[in-house]
Design an enzyme around this catalytic site. Structure first.
Site, mmCIF file in Angstrom:
data_model
loop_
_atom_site.group_PDB
_atom_site.id
_atom_site.type_symbol
_atom_site.label_atom_id
_atom_site.label_comp_id
_atom_site.label_asym_id
_atom_site.label_seq_id
_atom_site.Cartn_x
_atom_site.Cartn_y
_atom_site.Cartn_z
ATOM 1 C CB SER A 102 4.371 0.051 13.575
ATOM 2 O OG SER A 102 3.080 -0.243 14.034
ATOM 3 C CD GLU A 125 0.144 -3.502 16.964
ATOM 4 O OE1 GLU A 125 0.649 -4.430 17.609
ATOM 5 O OE2 GLU A 125 -1.027 -3.122 17.131
ATOM 6 N NE ARG A 138 -5.404 -8.487 15.628
ATOM 7 C CZ ARG A 138 -5.024 -7.545 14.814
ATOM 8 N NH1 ARG A 138 -4.239 -6.578 15.242
ATOM 9 N NH2 ARG A 138 -5.423 -7.542 13.558
ATOM 10 C CD GLN A 193 -2.373 1.492 2.714
ATOM 11 O OE1 GLN A 193 -3.588 1.462 2.737
ATOM 12 N NE2 GLN A 193 -1.650 1.670 3.809
ATOM 13 C CG ASP A 194 2.380 2.732 3.664
ATOM 14 O OD1 ASP A 194 1.145 2.686 3.485
ATOM 15 O OD2 ASP A 194 2.904 2.863 4.793
ATOM 16 C CG ASN A 249 -3.728 1.470 12.712
ATOM 17 O OD1 ASN A 249 -3.020 1.762 13.675
ATOM 18 N ND2 ASN A 249 -4.283 0.286 12.564
ATOM 19 C CG LEU A 274 8.275 1.835 2.592
ATOM 20 C CD1 LEU A 274 7.240 2.360 1.604
ATOM 21 C CD2 LEU A 274 8.250 2.680 3.854
ATOM 22 N NE ARG A 312 -10.264 -2.297 -0.242
ATOM 23 C CZ ARG A 312 -9.680 -2.871 -1.264
ATOM 24 N NH1 ARG A 312 -8.406 -3.261 -1.157
ATOM 25 N NH2 ARG A 312 -10.310 -3.064 -2.409
ATOM 26 C CE1 TYR A 327 4.497 -5.086 11.352
ATOM 27 C CE2 TYR A 327 3.358 -3.947 13.121
ATOM 28 C CZ TYR A 327 3.923 -3.931 11.866
ATOM 29 O OH TYR A 327 3.928 -2.775 11.122
ATOM 30 N N GLY A 362 -4.498 -3.698 2.116
ATOM 31 C CA GLY A 362 -4.675 -5.143 2.050
ATOM 32 C C GLY A 362 -6.039 -5.537 2.611
ATOM 33 C CD GLU A 363 -9.516 -7.437 -1.219
ATOM 34 O OE1 GLU A 363 -10.329 -8.350 -0.970
ATOM 35 O OE2 GLU A 363 -9.279 -7.031 -2.374
HETATM 36 P P1 NAP Z 1 1.826 -3.889 3.073
HETATM 37 O O1 NAP Z 1 0.769 -3.335 2.168
HETATM 38 O O2 NAP Z 1 1.596 -5.155 3.801
HETATM 39 O O3 NAP Z 1 3.151 -4.031 2.181
HETATM 40 C C1 NAP Z 1 4.272 -4.732 2.653
HETATM 41 C C2 NAP Z 1 5.314 -4.768 1.562
HETATM 42 O O4 NAP Z 1 6.442 -5.503 2.051
HETATM 43 C C3 NAP Z 1 4.854 -5.493 0.285
HETATM 44 O O5 NAP Z 1 5.431 -4.855 -0.832
HETATM 45 C C4 NAP Z 1 5.459 -6.878 0.460
HETATM 46 O O6 NAP Z 1 5.696 -7.549 -0.753
HETATM 47 C C5 NAP Z 1 6.794 -6.486 1.108
HETATM 48 N N1 NAP Z 1 7.440 -7.615 1.766
HETATM 49 C C6 NAP Z 1 6.884 -8.526 2.597
HETATM 50 N N2 NAP Z 1 7.802 -9.426 2.991
HETATM 51 C C7 NAP Z 1 8.962 -9.084 2.380
HETATM 52 C C8 NAP Z 1 10.262 -9.642 2.343
HETATM 53 N N3 NAP Z 1 10.552 -10.771 3.017
HETATM 54 N N4 NAP Z 1 11.221 -9.039 1.617
HETATM 55 C C9 NAP Z 1 10.917 -7.915 0.904
HETATM 56 N N5 NAP Z 1 9.713 -7.339 0.888
HETATM 57 C C10 NAP Z 1 8.737 -7.922 1.616
HETATM 58 O O7 NAP Z 1 2.233 -2.793 4.172
HETATM 59 P P2 NAP Z 1 1.980 -1.223 4.171
HETATM 60 O O8 NAP Z 1 0.667 -0.965 4.821
HETATM 61 O O9 NAP Z 1 2.288 -0.670 2.852
HETATM 62 O O10 NAP Z 1 3.075 -0.756 5.228
HETATM 63 C C11 NAP Z 1 4.384 -0.371 4.821
HETATM 64 C C12 NAP Z 1 5.327 -0.453 6.018
HETATM 65 O O11 NAP Z 1 4.864 0.397 7.054
HETATM 66 C C13 NAP Z 1 5.439 -1.838 6.643
HETATM 67 O O12 NAP Z 1 6.755 -1.964 7.139
HETATM 68 C C14 NAP Z 1 4.458 -1.788 7.798
HETATM 69 O O13 NAP Z 1 4.846 -2.716 8.784
HETATM 70 C C15 NAP Z 1 4.629 -0.357 8.245
HETATM 71 N N6 NAP Z 1 3.479 0.279 8.865
HETATM 72 C C16 NAP Z 1 2.254 0.273 8.268
HETATM 73 C C17 NAP Z 1 1.196 0.943 8.853
HETATM 74 C C18 NAP Z 1 -0.167 0.981 8.224
HETATM 75 O O14 NAP Z 1 -1.132 1.338 8.925
HETATM 76 N N7 NAP Z 1 -0.298 0.701 6.944
HETATM 77 C C19 NAP Z 1 1.389 1.618 10.077
HETATM 78 C C20 NAP Z 1 2.655 1.600 10.645
HETATM 79 C C21 NAP Z 1 3.688 0.932 10.036
HETATM 80 P P3 NAP Z 1 4.525 -8.434 -1.479
HETATM 81 O O15 NAP Z 1 3.689 -7.437 -2.236
HETATM 82 O O16 NAP Z 1 5.301 -9.364 -2.335
HETATM 83 O O17 NAP Z 1 3.766 -9.113 -0.373
HETATM 84 O O1 G4F Z 2 -6.585 -3.524 10.775
HETATM 85 P P1 G4F Z 2 -5.797 -4.274 11.774
HETATM 86 O O2 G4F Z 2 -5.412 -5.666 11.435
HETATM 87 O O3 G4F Z 2 -4.524 -3.359 12.076
HETATM 88 P P2 G4F Z 2 -3.496 -3.303 13.295
HETATM 89 O O4 G4F Z 2 -3.439 -4.570 14.033
HETATM 90 O O5 G4F Z 2 -3.791 -2.080 14.080
HETATM 91 O O6 G4F Z 2 -2.104 -3.149 12.519
HETATM 92 C C1 G4F Z 2 -1.980 -2.222 11.450
HETATM 93 O O7 G4F Z 2 -1.586 -0.976 11.972
HETATM 94 C C2 G4F Z 2 -0.280 -0.969 12.598
HETATM 95 C C3 G4F Z 2 -0.052 0.446 13.118
HETATM 96 O O8 G4F Z 2 -0.582 0.556 14.412
HETATM 97 C C4 G4F Z 2 0.737 -1.373 11.555
HETATM 98 F F1 G4F Z 2 1.980 -1.297 12.080
HETATM 99 C C5 G4F Z 2 0.447 -2.762 11.063
HETATM 100 O O9 G4F Z 2 1.389 -3.113 10.051
HETATM 101 C C6 G4F Z 2 -0.955 -2.782 10.461
HETATM 102 O O10 G4F Z 2 -0.945 -1.985 9.306
HETATM 103 O O11 G4F Z 2 -6.567 -4.311 13.169
HETATM 104 C C7 G4F Z 2 -7.039 -3.131 13.786
HETATM 105 C C8 G4F Z 2 -7.916 -3.496 14.971
HETATM 106 C C9 G4F Z 2 -7.281 -4.505 15.923
HETATM 107 O O12 G4F Z 2 -7.488 -4.093 17.241
HETATM 108 C C10 G4F Z 2 -8.040 -5.804 15.672
HETATM 109 O O13 G4F Z 2 -8.154 -6.658 16.803
HETATM 110 O O14 G4F Z 2 -9.093 -4.120 14.476
HETATM 111 C C11 G4F Z 2 -9.382 -5.238 15.277
HETATM 112 N N1 G4F Z 2 -10.203 -6.177 14.488
HETATM 113 C C12 G4F Z 2 -11.471 -6.514 14.782
HETATM 114 N N2 G4F Z 2 -11.927 -7.411 13.901
HETATM 115 C C13 G4F Z 2 -9.815 -6.845 13.395
HETATM 116 C C14 G4F Z 2 -10.907 -7.633 13.025
HETATM 117 N N3 G4F Z 2 -8.663 -6.851 12.692
HETATM 118 C C15 G4F Z 2 -8.598 -7.643 11.583
HETATM 119 N N4 G4F Z 2 -7.458 -7.625 10.836
HETATM 120 N N5 G4F Z 2 -9.645 -8.449 11.205
HETATM 121 C C16 G4F Z 2 -10.817 -8.485 11.896
HETATM 122 O O15 G4F Z 2 -11.751 -9.203 11.535
#
Ligand code: NAP
Ligand code: G4F
Length: 350
Positions: free
Chosen positions: A136, A138, A288, A14-15, A188, A87, A201, A159, A195-196
């Protein structure tokens, strides 16, 4: 500086896709690391793909993996980046309980491998490299809100623990070797490209499919968890800004507001005038082993130092995602009628 070059891991995520758009709009040449897969994983960046035969192309993709240090070194040597955005991650919190060792390998060790490759390249080439590490909220885990730059880390998942390790590897590289390293502690952030299996999402996808008559129920876990949800397109701007400052630093990036999963559900079903209670059921299988109950960021530093603040608010974020997913479901309906089926679910219990 002549041509600015960036290397992005996680460019297919996504990012990564929003960051790629941003960097290209600013004239960068962008190198991205993609993983080999038996199916294409470049959907999010296909609109920016450039054929390798194109002269002067600005998007160059390299196969690689954060678990493979040799390839990270090779790609850095080839890309000669001025900026590295790390990322790449196994980014799903619930999955990290099921695959803790792999998550640590990619998220914690992967960040360390990347840092070491950058440090060696810097020494060899004499070229300065600035590094963004995707941290993050987290990492704050059970520390009470609002969480800011001085809030202690107390991660609640494999994580989160791995992200804390990556954070400190970065701080140590900065302190020990003077590396220009910024940890972005992002709360977040979501979008139609999310991702779905992440909750937002999952909800908006279900809303679209329910409207189109393709689904009747939505099973969720903990509805009471609260998150500070922003728009991913806004957040990548903060990443890039961090690397343009005079000094490196660590920044919390958030909206400063907070909503529960239940609020998100209400808002999303409300966008299409449906009563969510008729469709949503709680399945404890989605709980969780240890939960992060409330995340709400303190945005002061980001505003004061970077002049950054979130532009898309909660109702507009939800509306953007619902609109996209209603259209997607409509297309899915048409494809079904023609005999094709789109994949819509991940593995059980995520
Ligand atoms: P994402 O949609 O899950 O994308 C993760 C990316 O990492 C994808 O391109 C994936 O490749 C790649 N990847 C996974 N395993 C890998 C590996 N072993 N080697 C190289 N690349 C790998 O995550 P995002 O939401 O864009 O987040 C980007 C970063 O910010 C991540 O580090 C996440 O932990 C962090 N973050 C996200 C959030 C959030 O709310 N979105 C918040 C805080 C921090 P594939 O496409 O092949 O799977
Ligand atoms: O959408 P989530 O899976 O995101 P979560 O766990 O907050 O993590 C995301 O944000 C982090 C930043 O704080 C990133 F670092 C991380 O990579 C990721 O992008 O869950 C959000 C909340 C949780 O409390 C979970 O328990 O939603 C609650 N939830 C309730 N029902 C659910 C569901 N989460 C998921 N995935 N699926 C459910 O059905």
């Amino acid at each position: 500086m002549d041509q600015k070059r960036a290397l992005v891991t996680g460019i297919t995520g996504q990012d990564g896709s929003y960051l790629l758009e941003l960097l290209l709009s600013q004239g960068y040449e962008v190198h991205g690391i993609i993983r080999r897969s038996s199916v294409f994983t470049t959907d999010r960046i296909d609109h920016l793909y450039e054929d390798p035969h194109e002269v002067g192309r600005k998007v160059i993709l390299h196969y690689g993996d954060l678990t493979d240090s040799a390839v990270l070194r090779r790609v850095i040597d080839r890309a000669q980046p001025h900026e590295v955005y790390n990322l790449g991650a196994q980014s799903h919190v619930k999955v990290s309980f099921e695959e803790p060792e792999y998550t640590a390998d990619v998220v914690a060790m992967g960040a360390l491998r990347m840092l070491q490759a950058v440090l060696d390249y810097r020494e060899k080439s004499g070229q300065d490299v600035r590094v963004y590490q995707a941290g993050s909220s987290e990492m704050f885990g059970s520390s009470p809100p609002p969480q800011g730059a001085d809030t202690p880390f107390h991660p609640r998942s494999p994580y989160g623990v791995s992200k804390v390790a990556a954070h400190w590897y970065g701080v140590n590289a900065r302190e020990a070797y003077g590396l220009f390293l910024c940890n972005g502690i992002l709360f977040n952030h979501e979008s139609p490209r999310r991702g779905e299996t992440f909750v937002t999402r999952k909800i908006t996808r279900a809303v679209g499919r329910i409207v189109e008559g393709l689904q009747t129920k939505l099973f969720l876990g903990n509805l009471e968890a609260k998150r500070d949800w922003g728009f991913a397109g806004d957040y990548v701007k903060a990443m890039q800004l961090m690397l343009q400052q005079d000094e490196p630093g660590d920044y919390v990036v958030a909206t400063g507001t907070c909503h529960s999963v239940r609020d998100f559900v209400e808002e999303a079903f409300g966008c299409v005038d449906l009563e969510w209670e008729k469709y949503v059921e709680v399945d404890p299988g989605y709980f969780r082993p240890s939960e992060v109950h409330v995340l709400q960021g303190d945005t002061t530093l980001c505003w004061e130092r970077l002049g950054w603040k979130a532009e898309v608010d909660f109702p507009n974020l939800v509306r953007m995602m619902v609109d996209y997913d209603v259209t997607l479901a409509r297309q899915e309906g048409i494809m079904r009628t023609a005999g094709h089926h789109m994949a819509v679910r991940g593995a059980a219990s995520i």
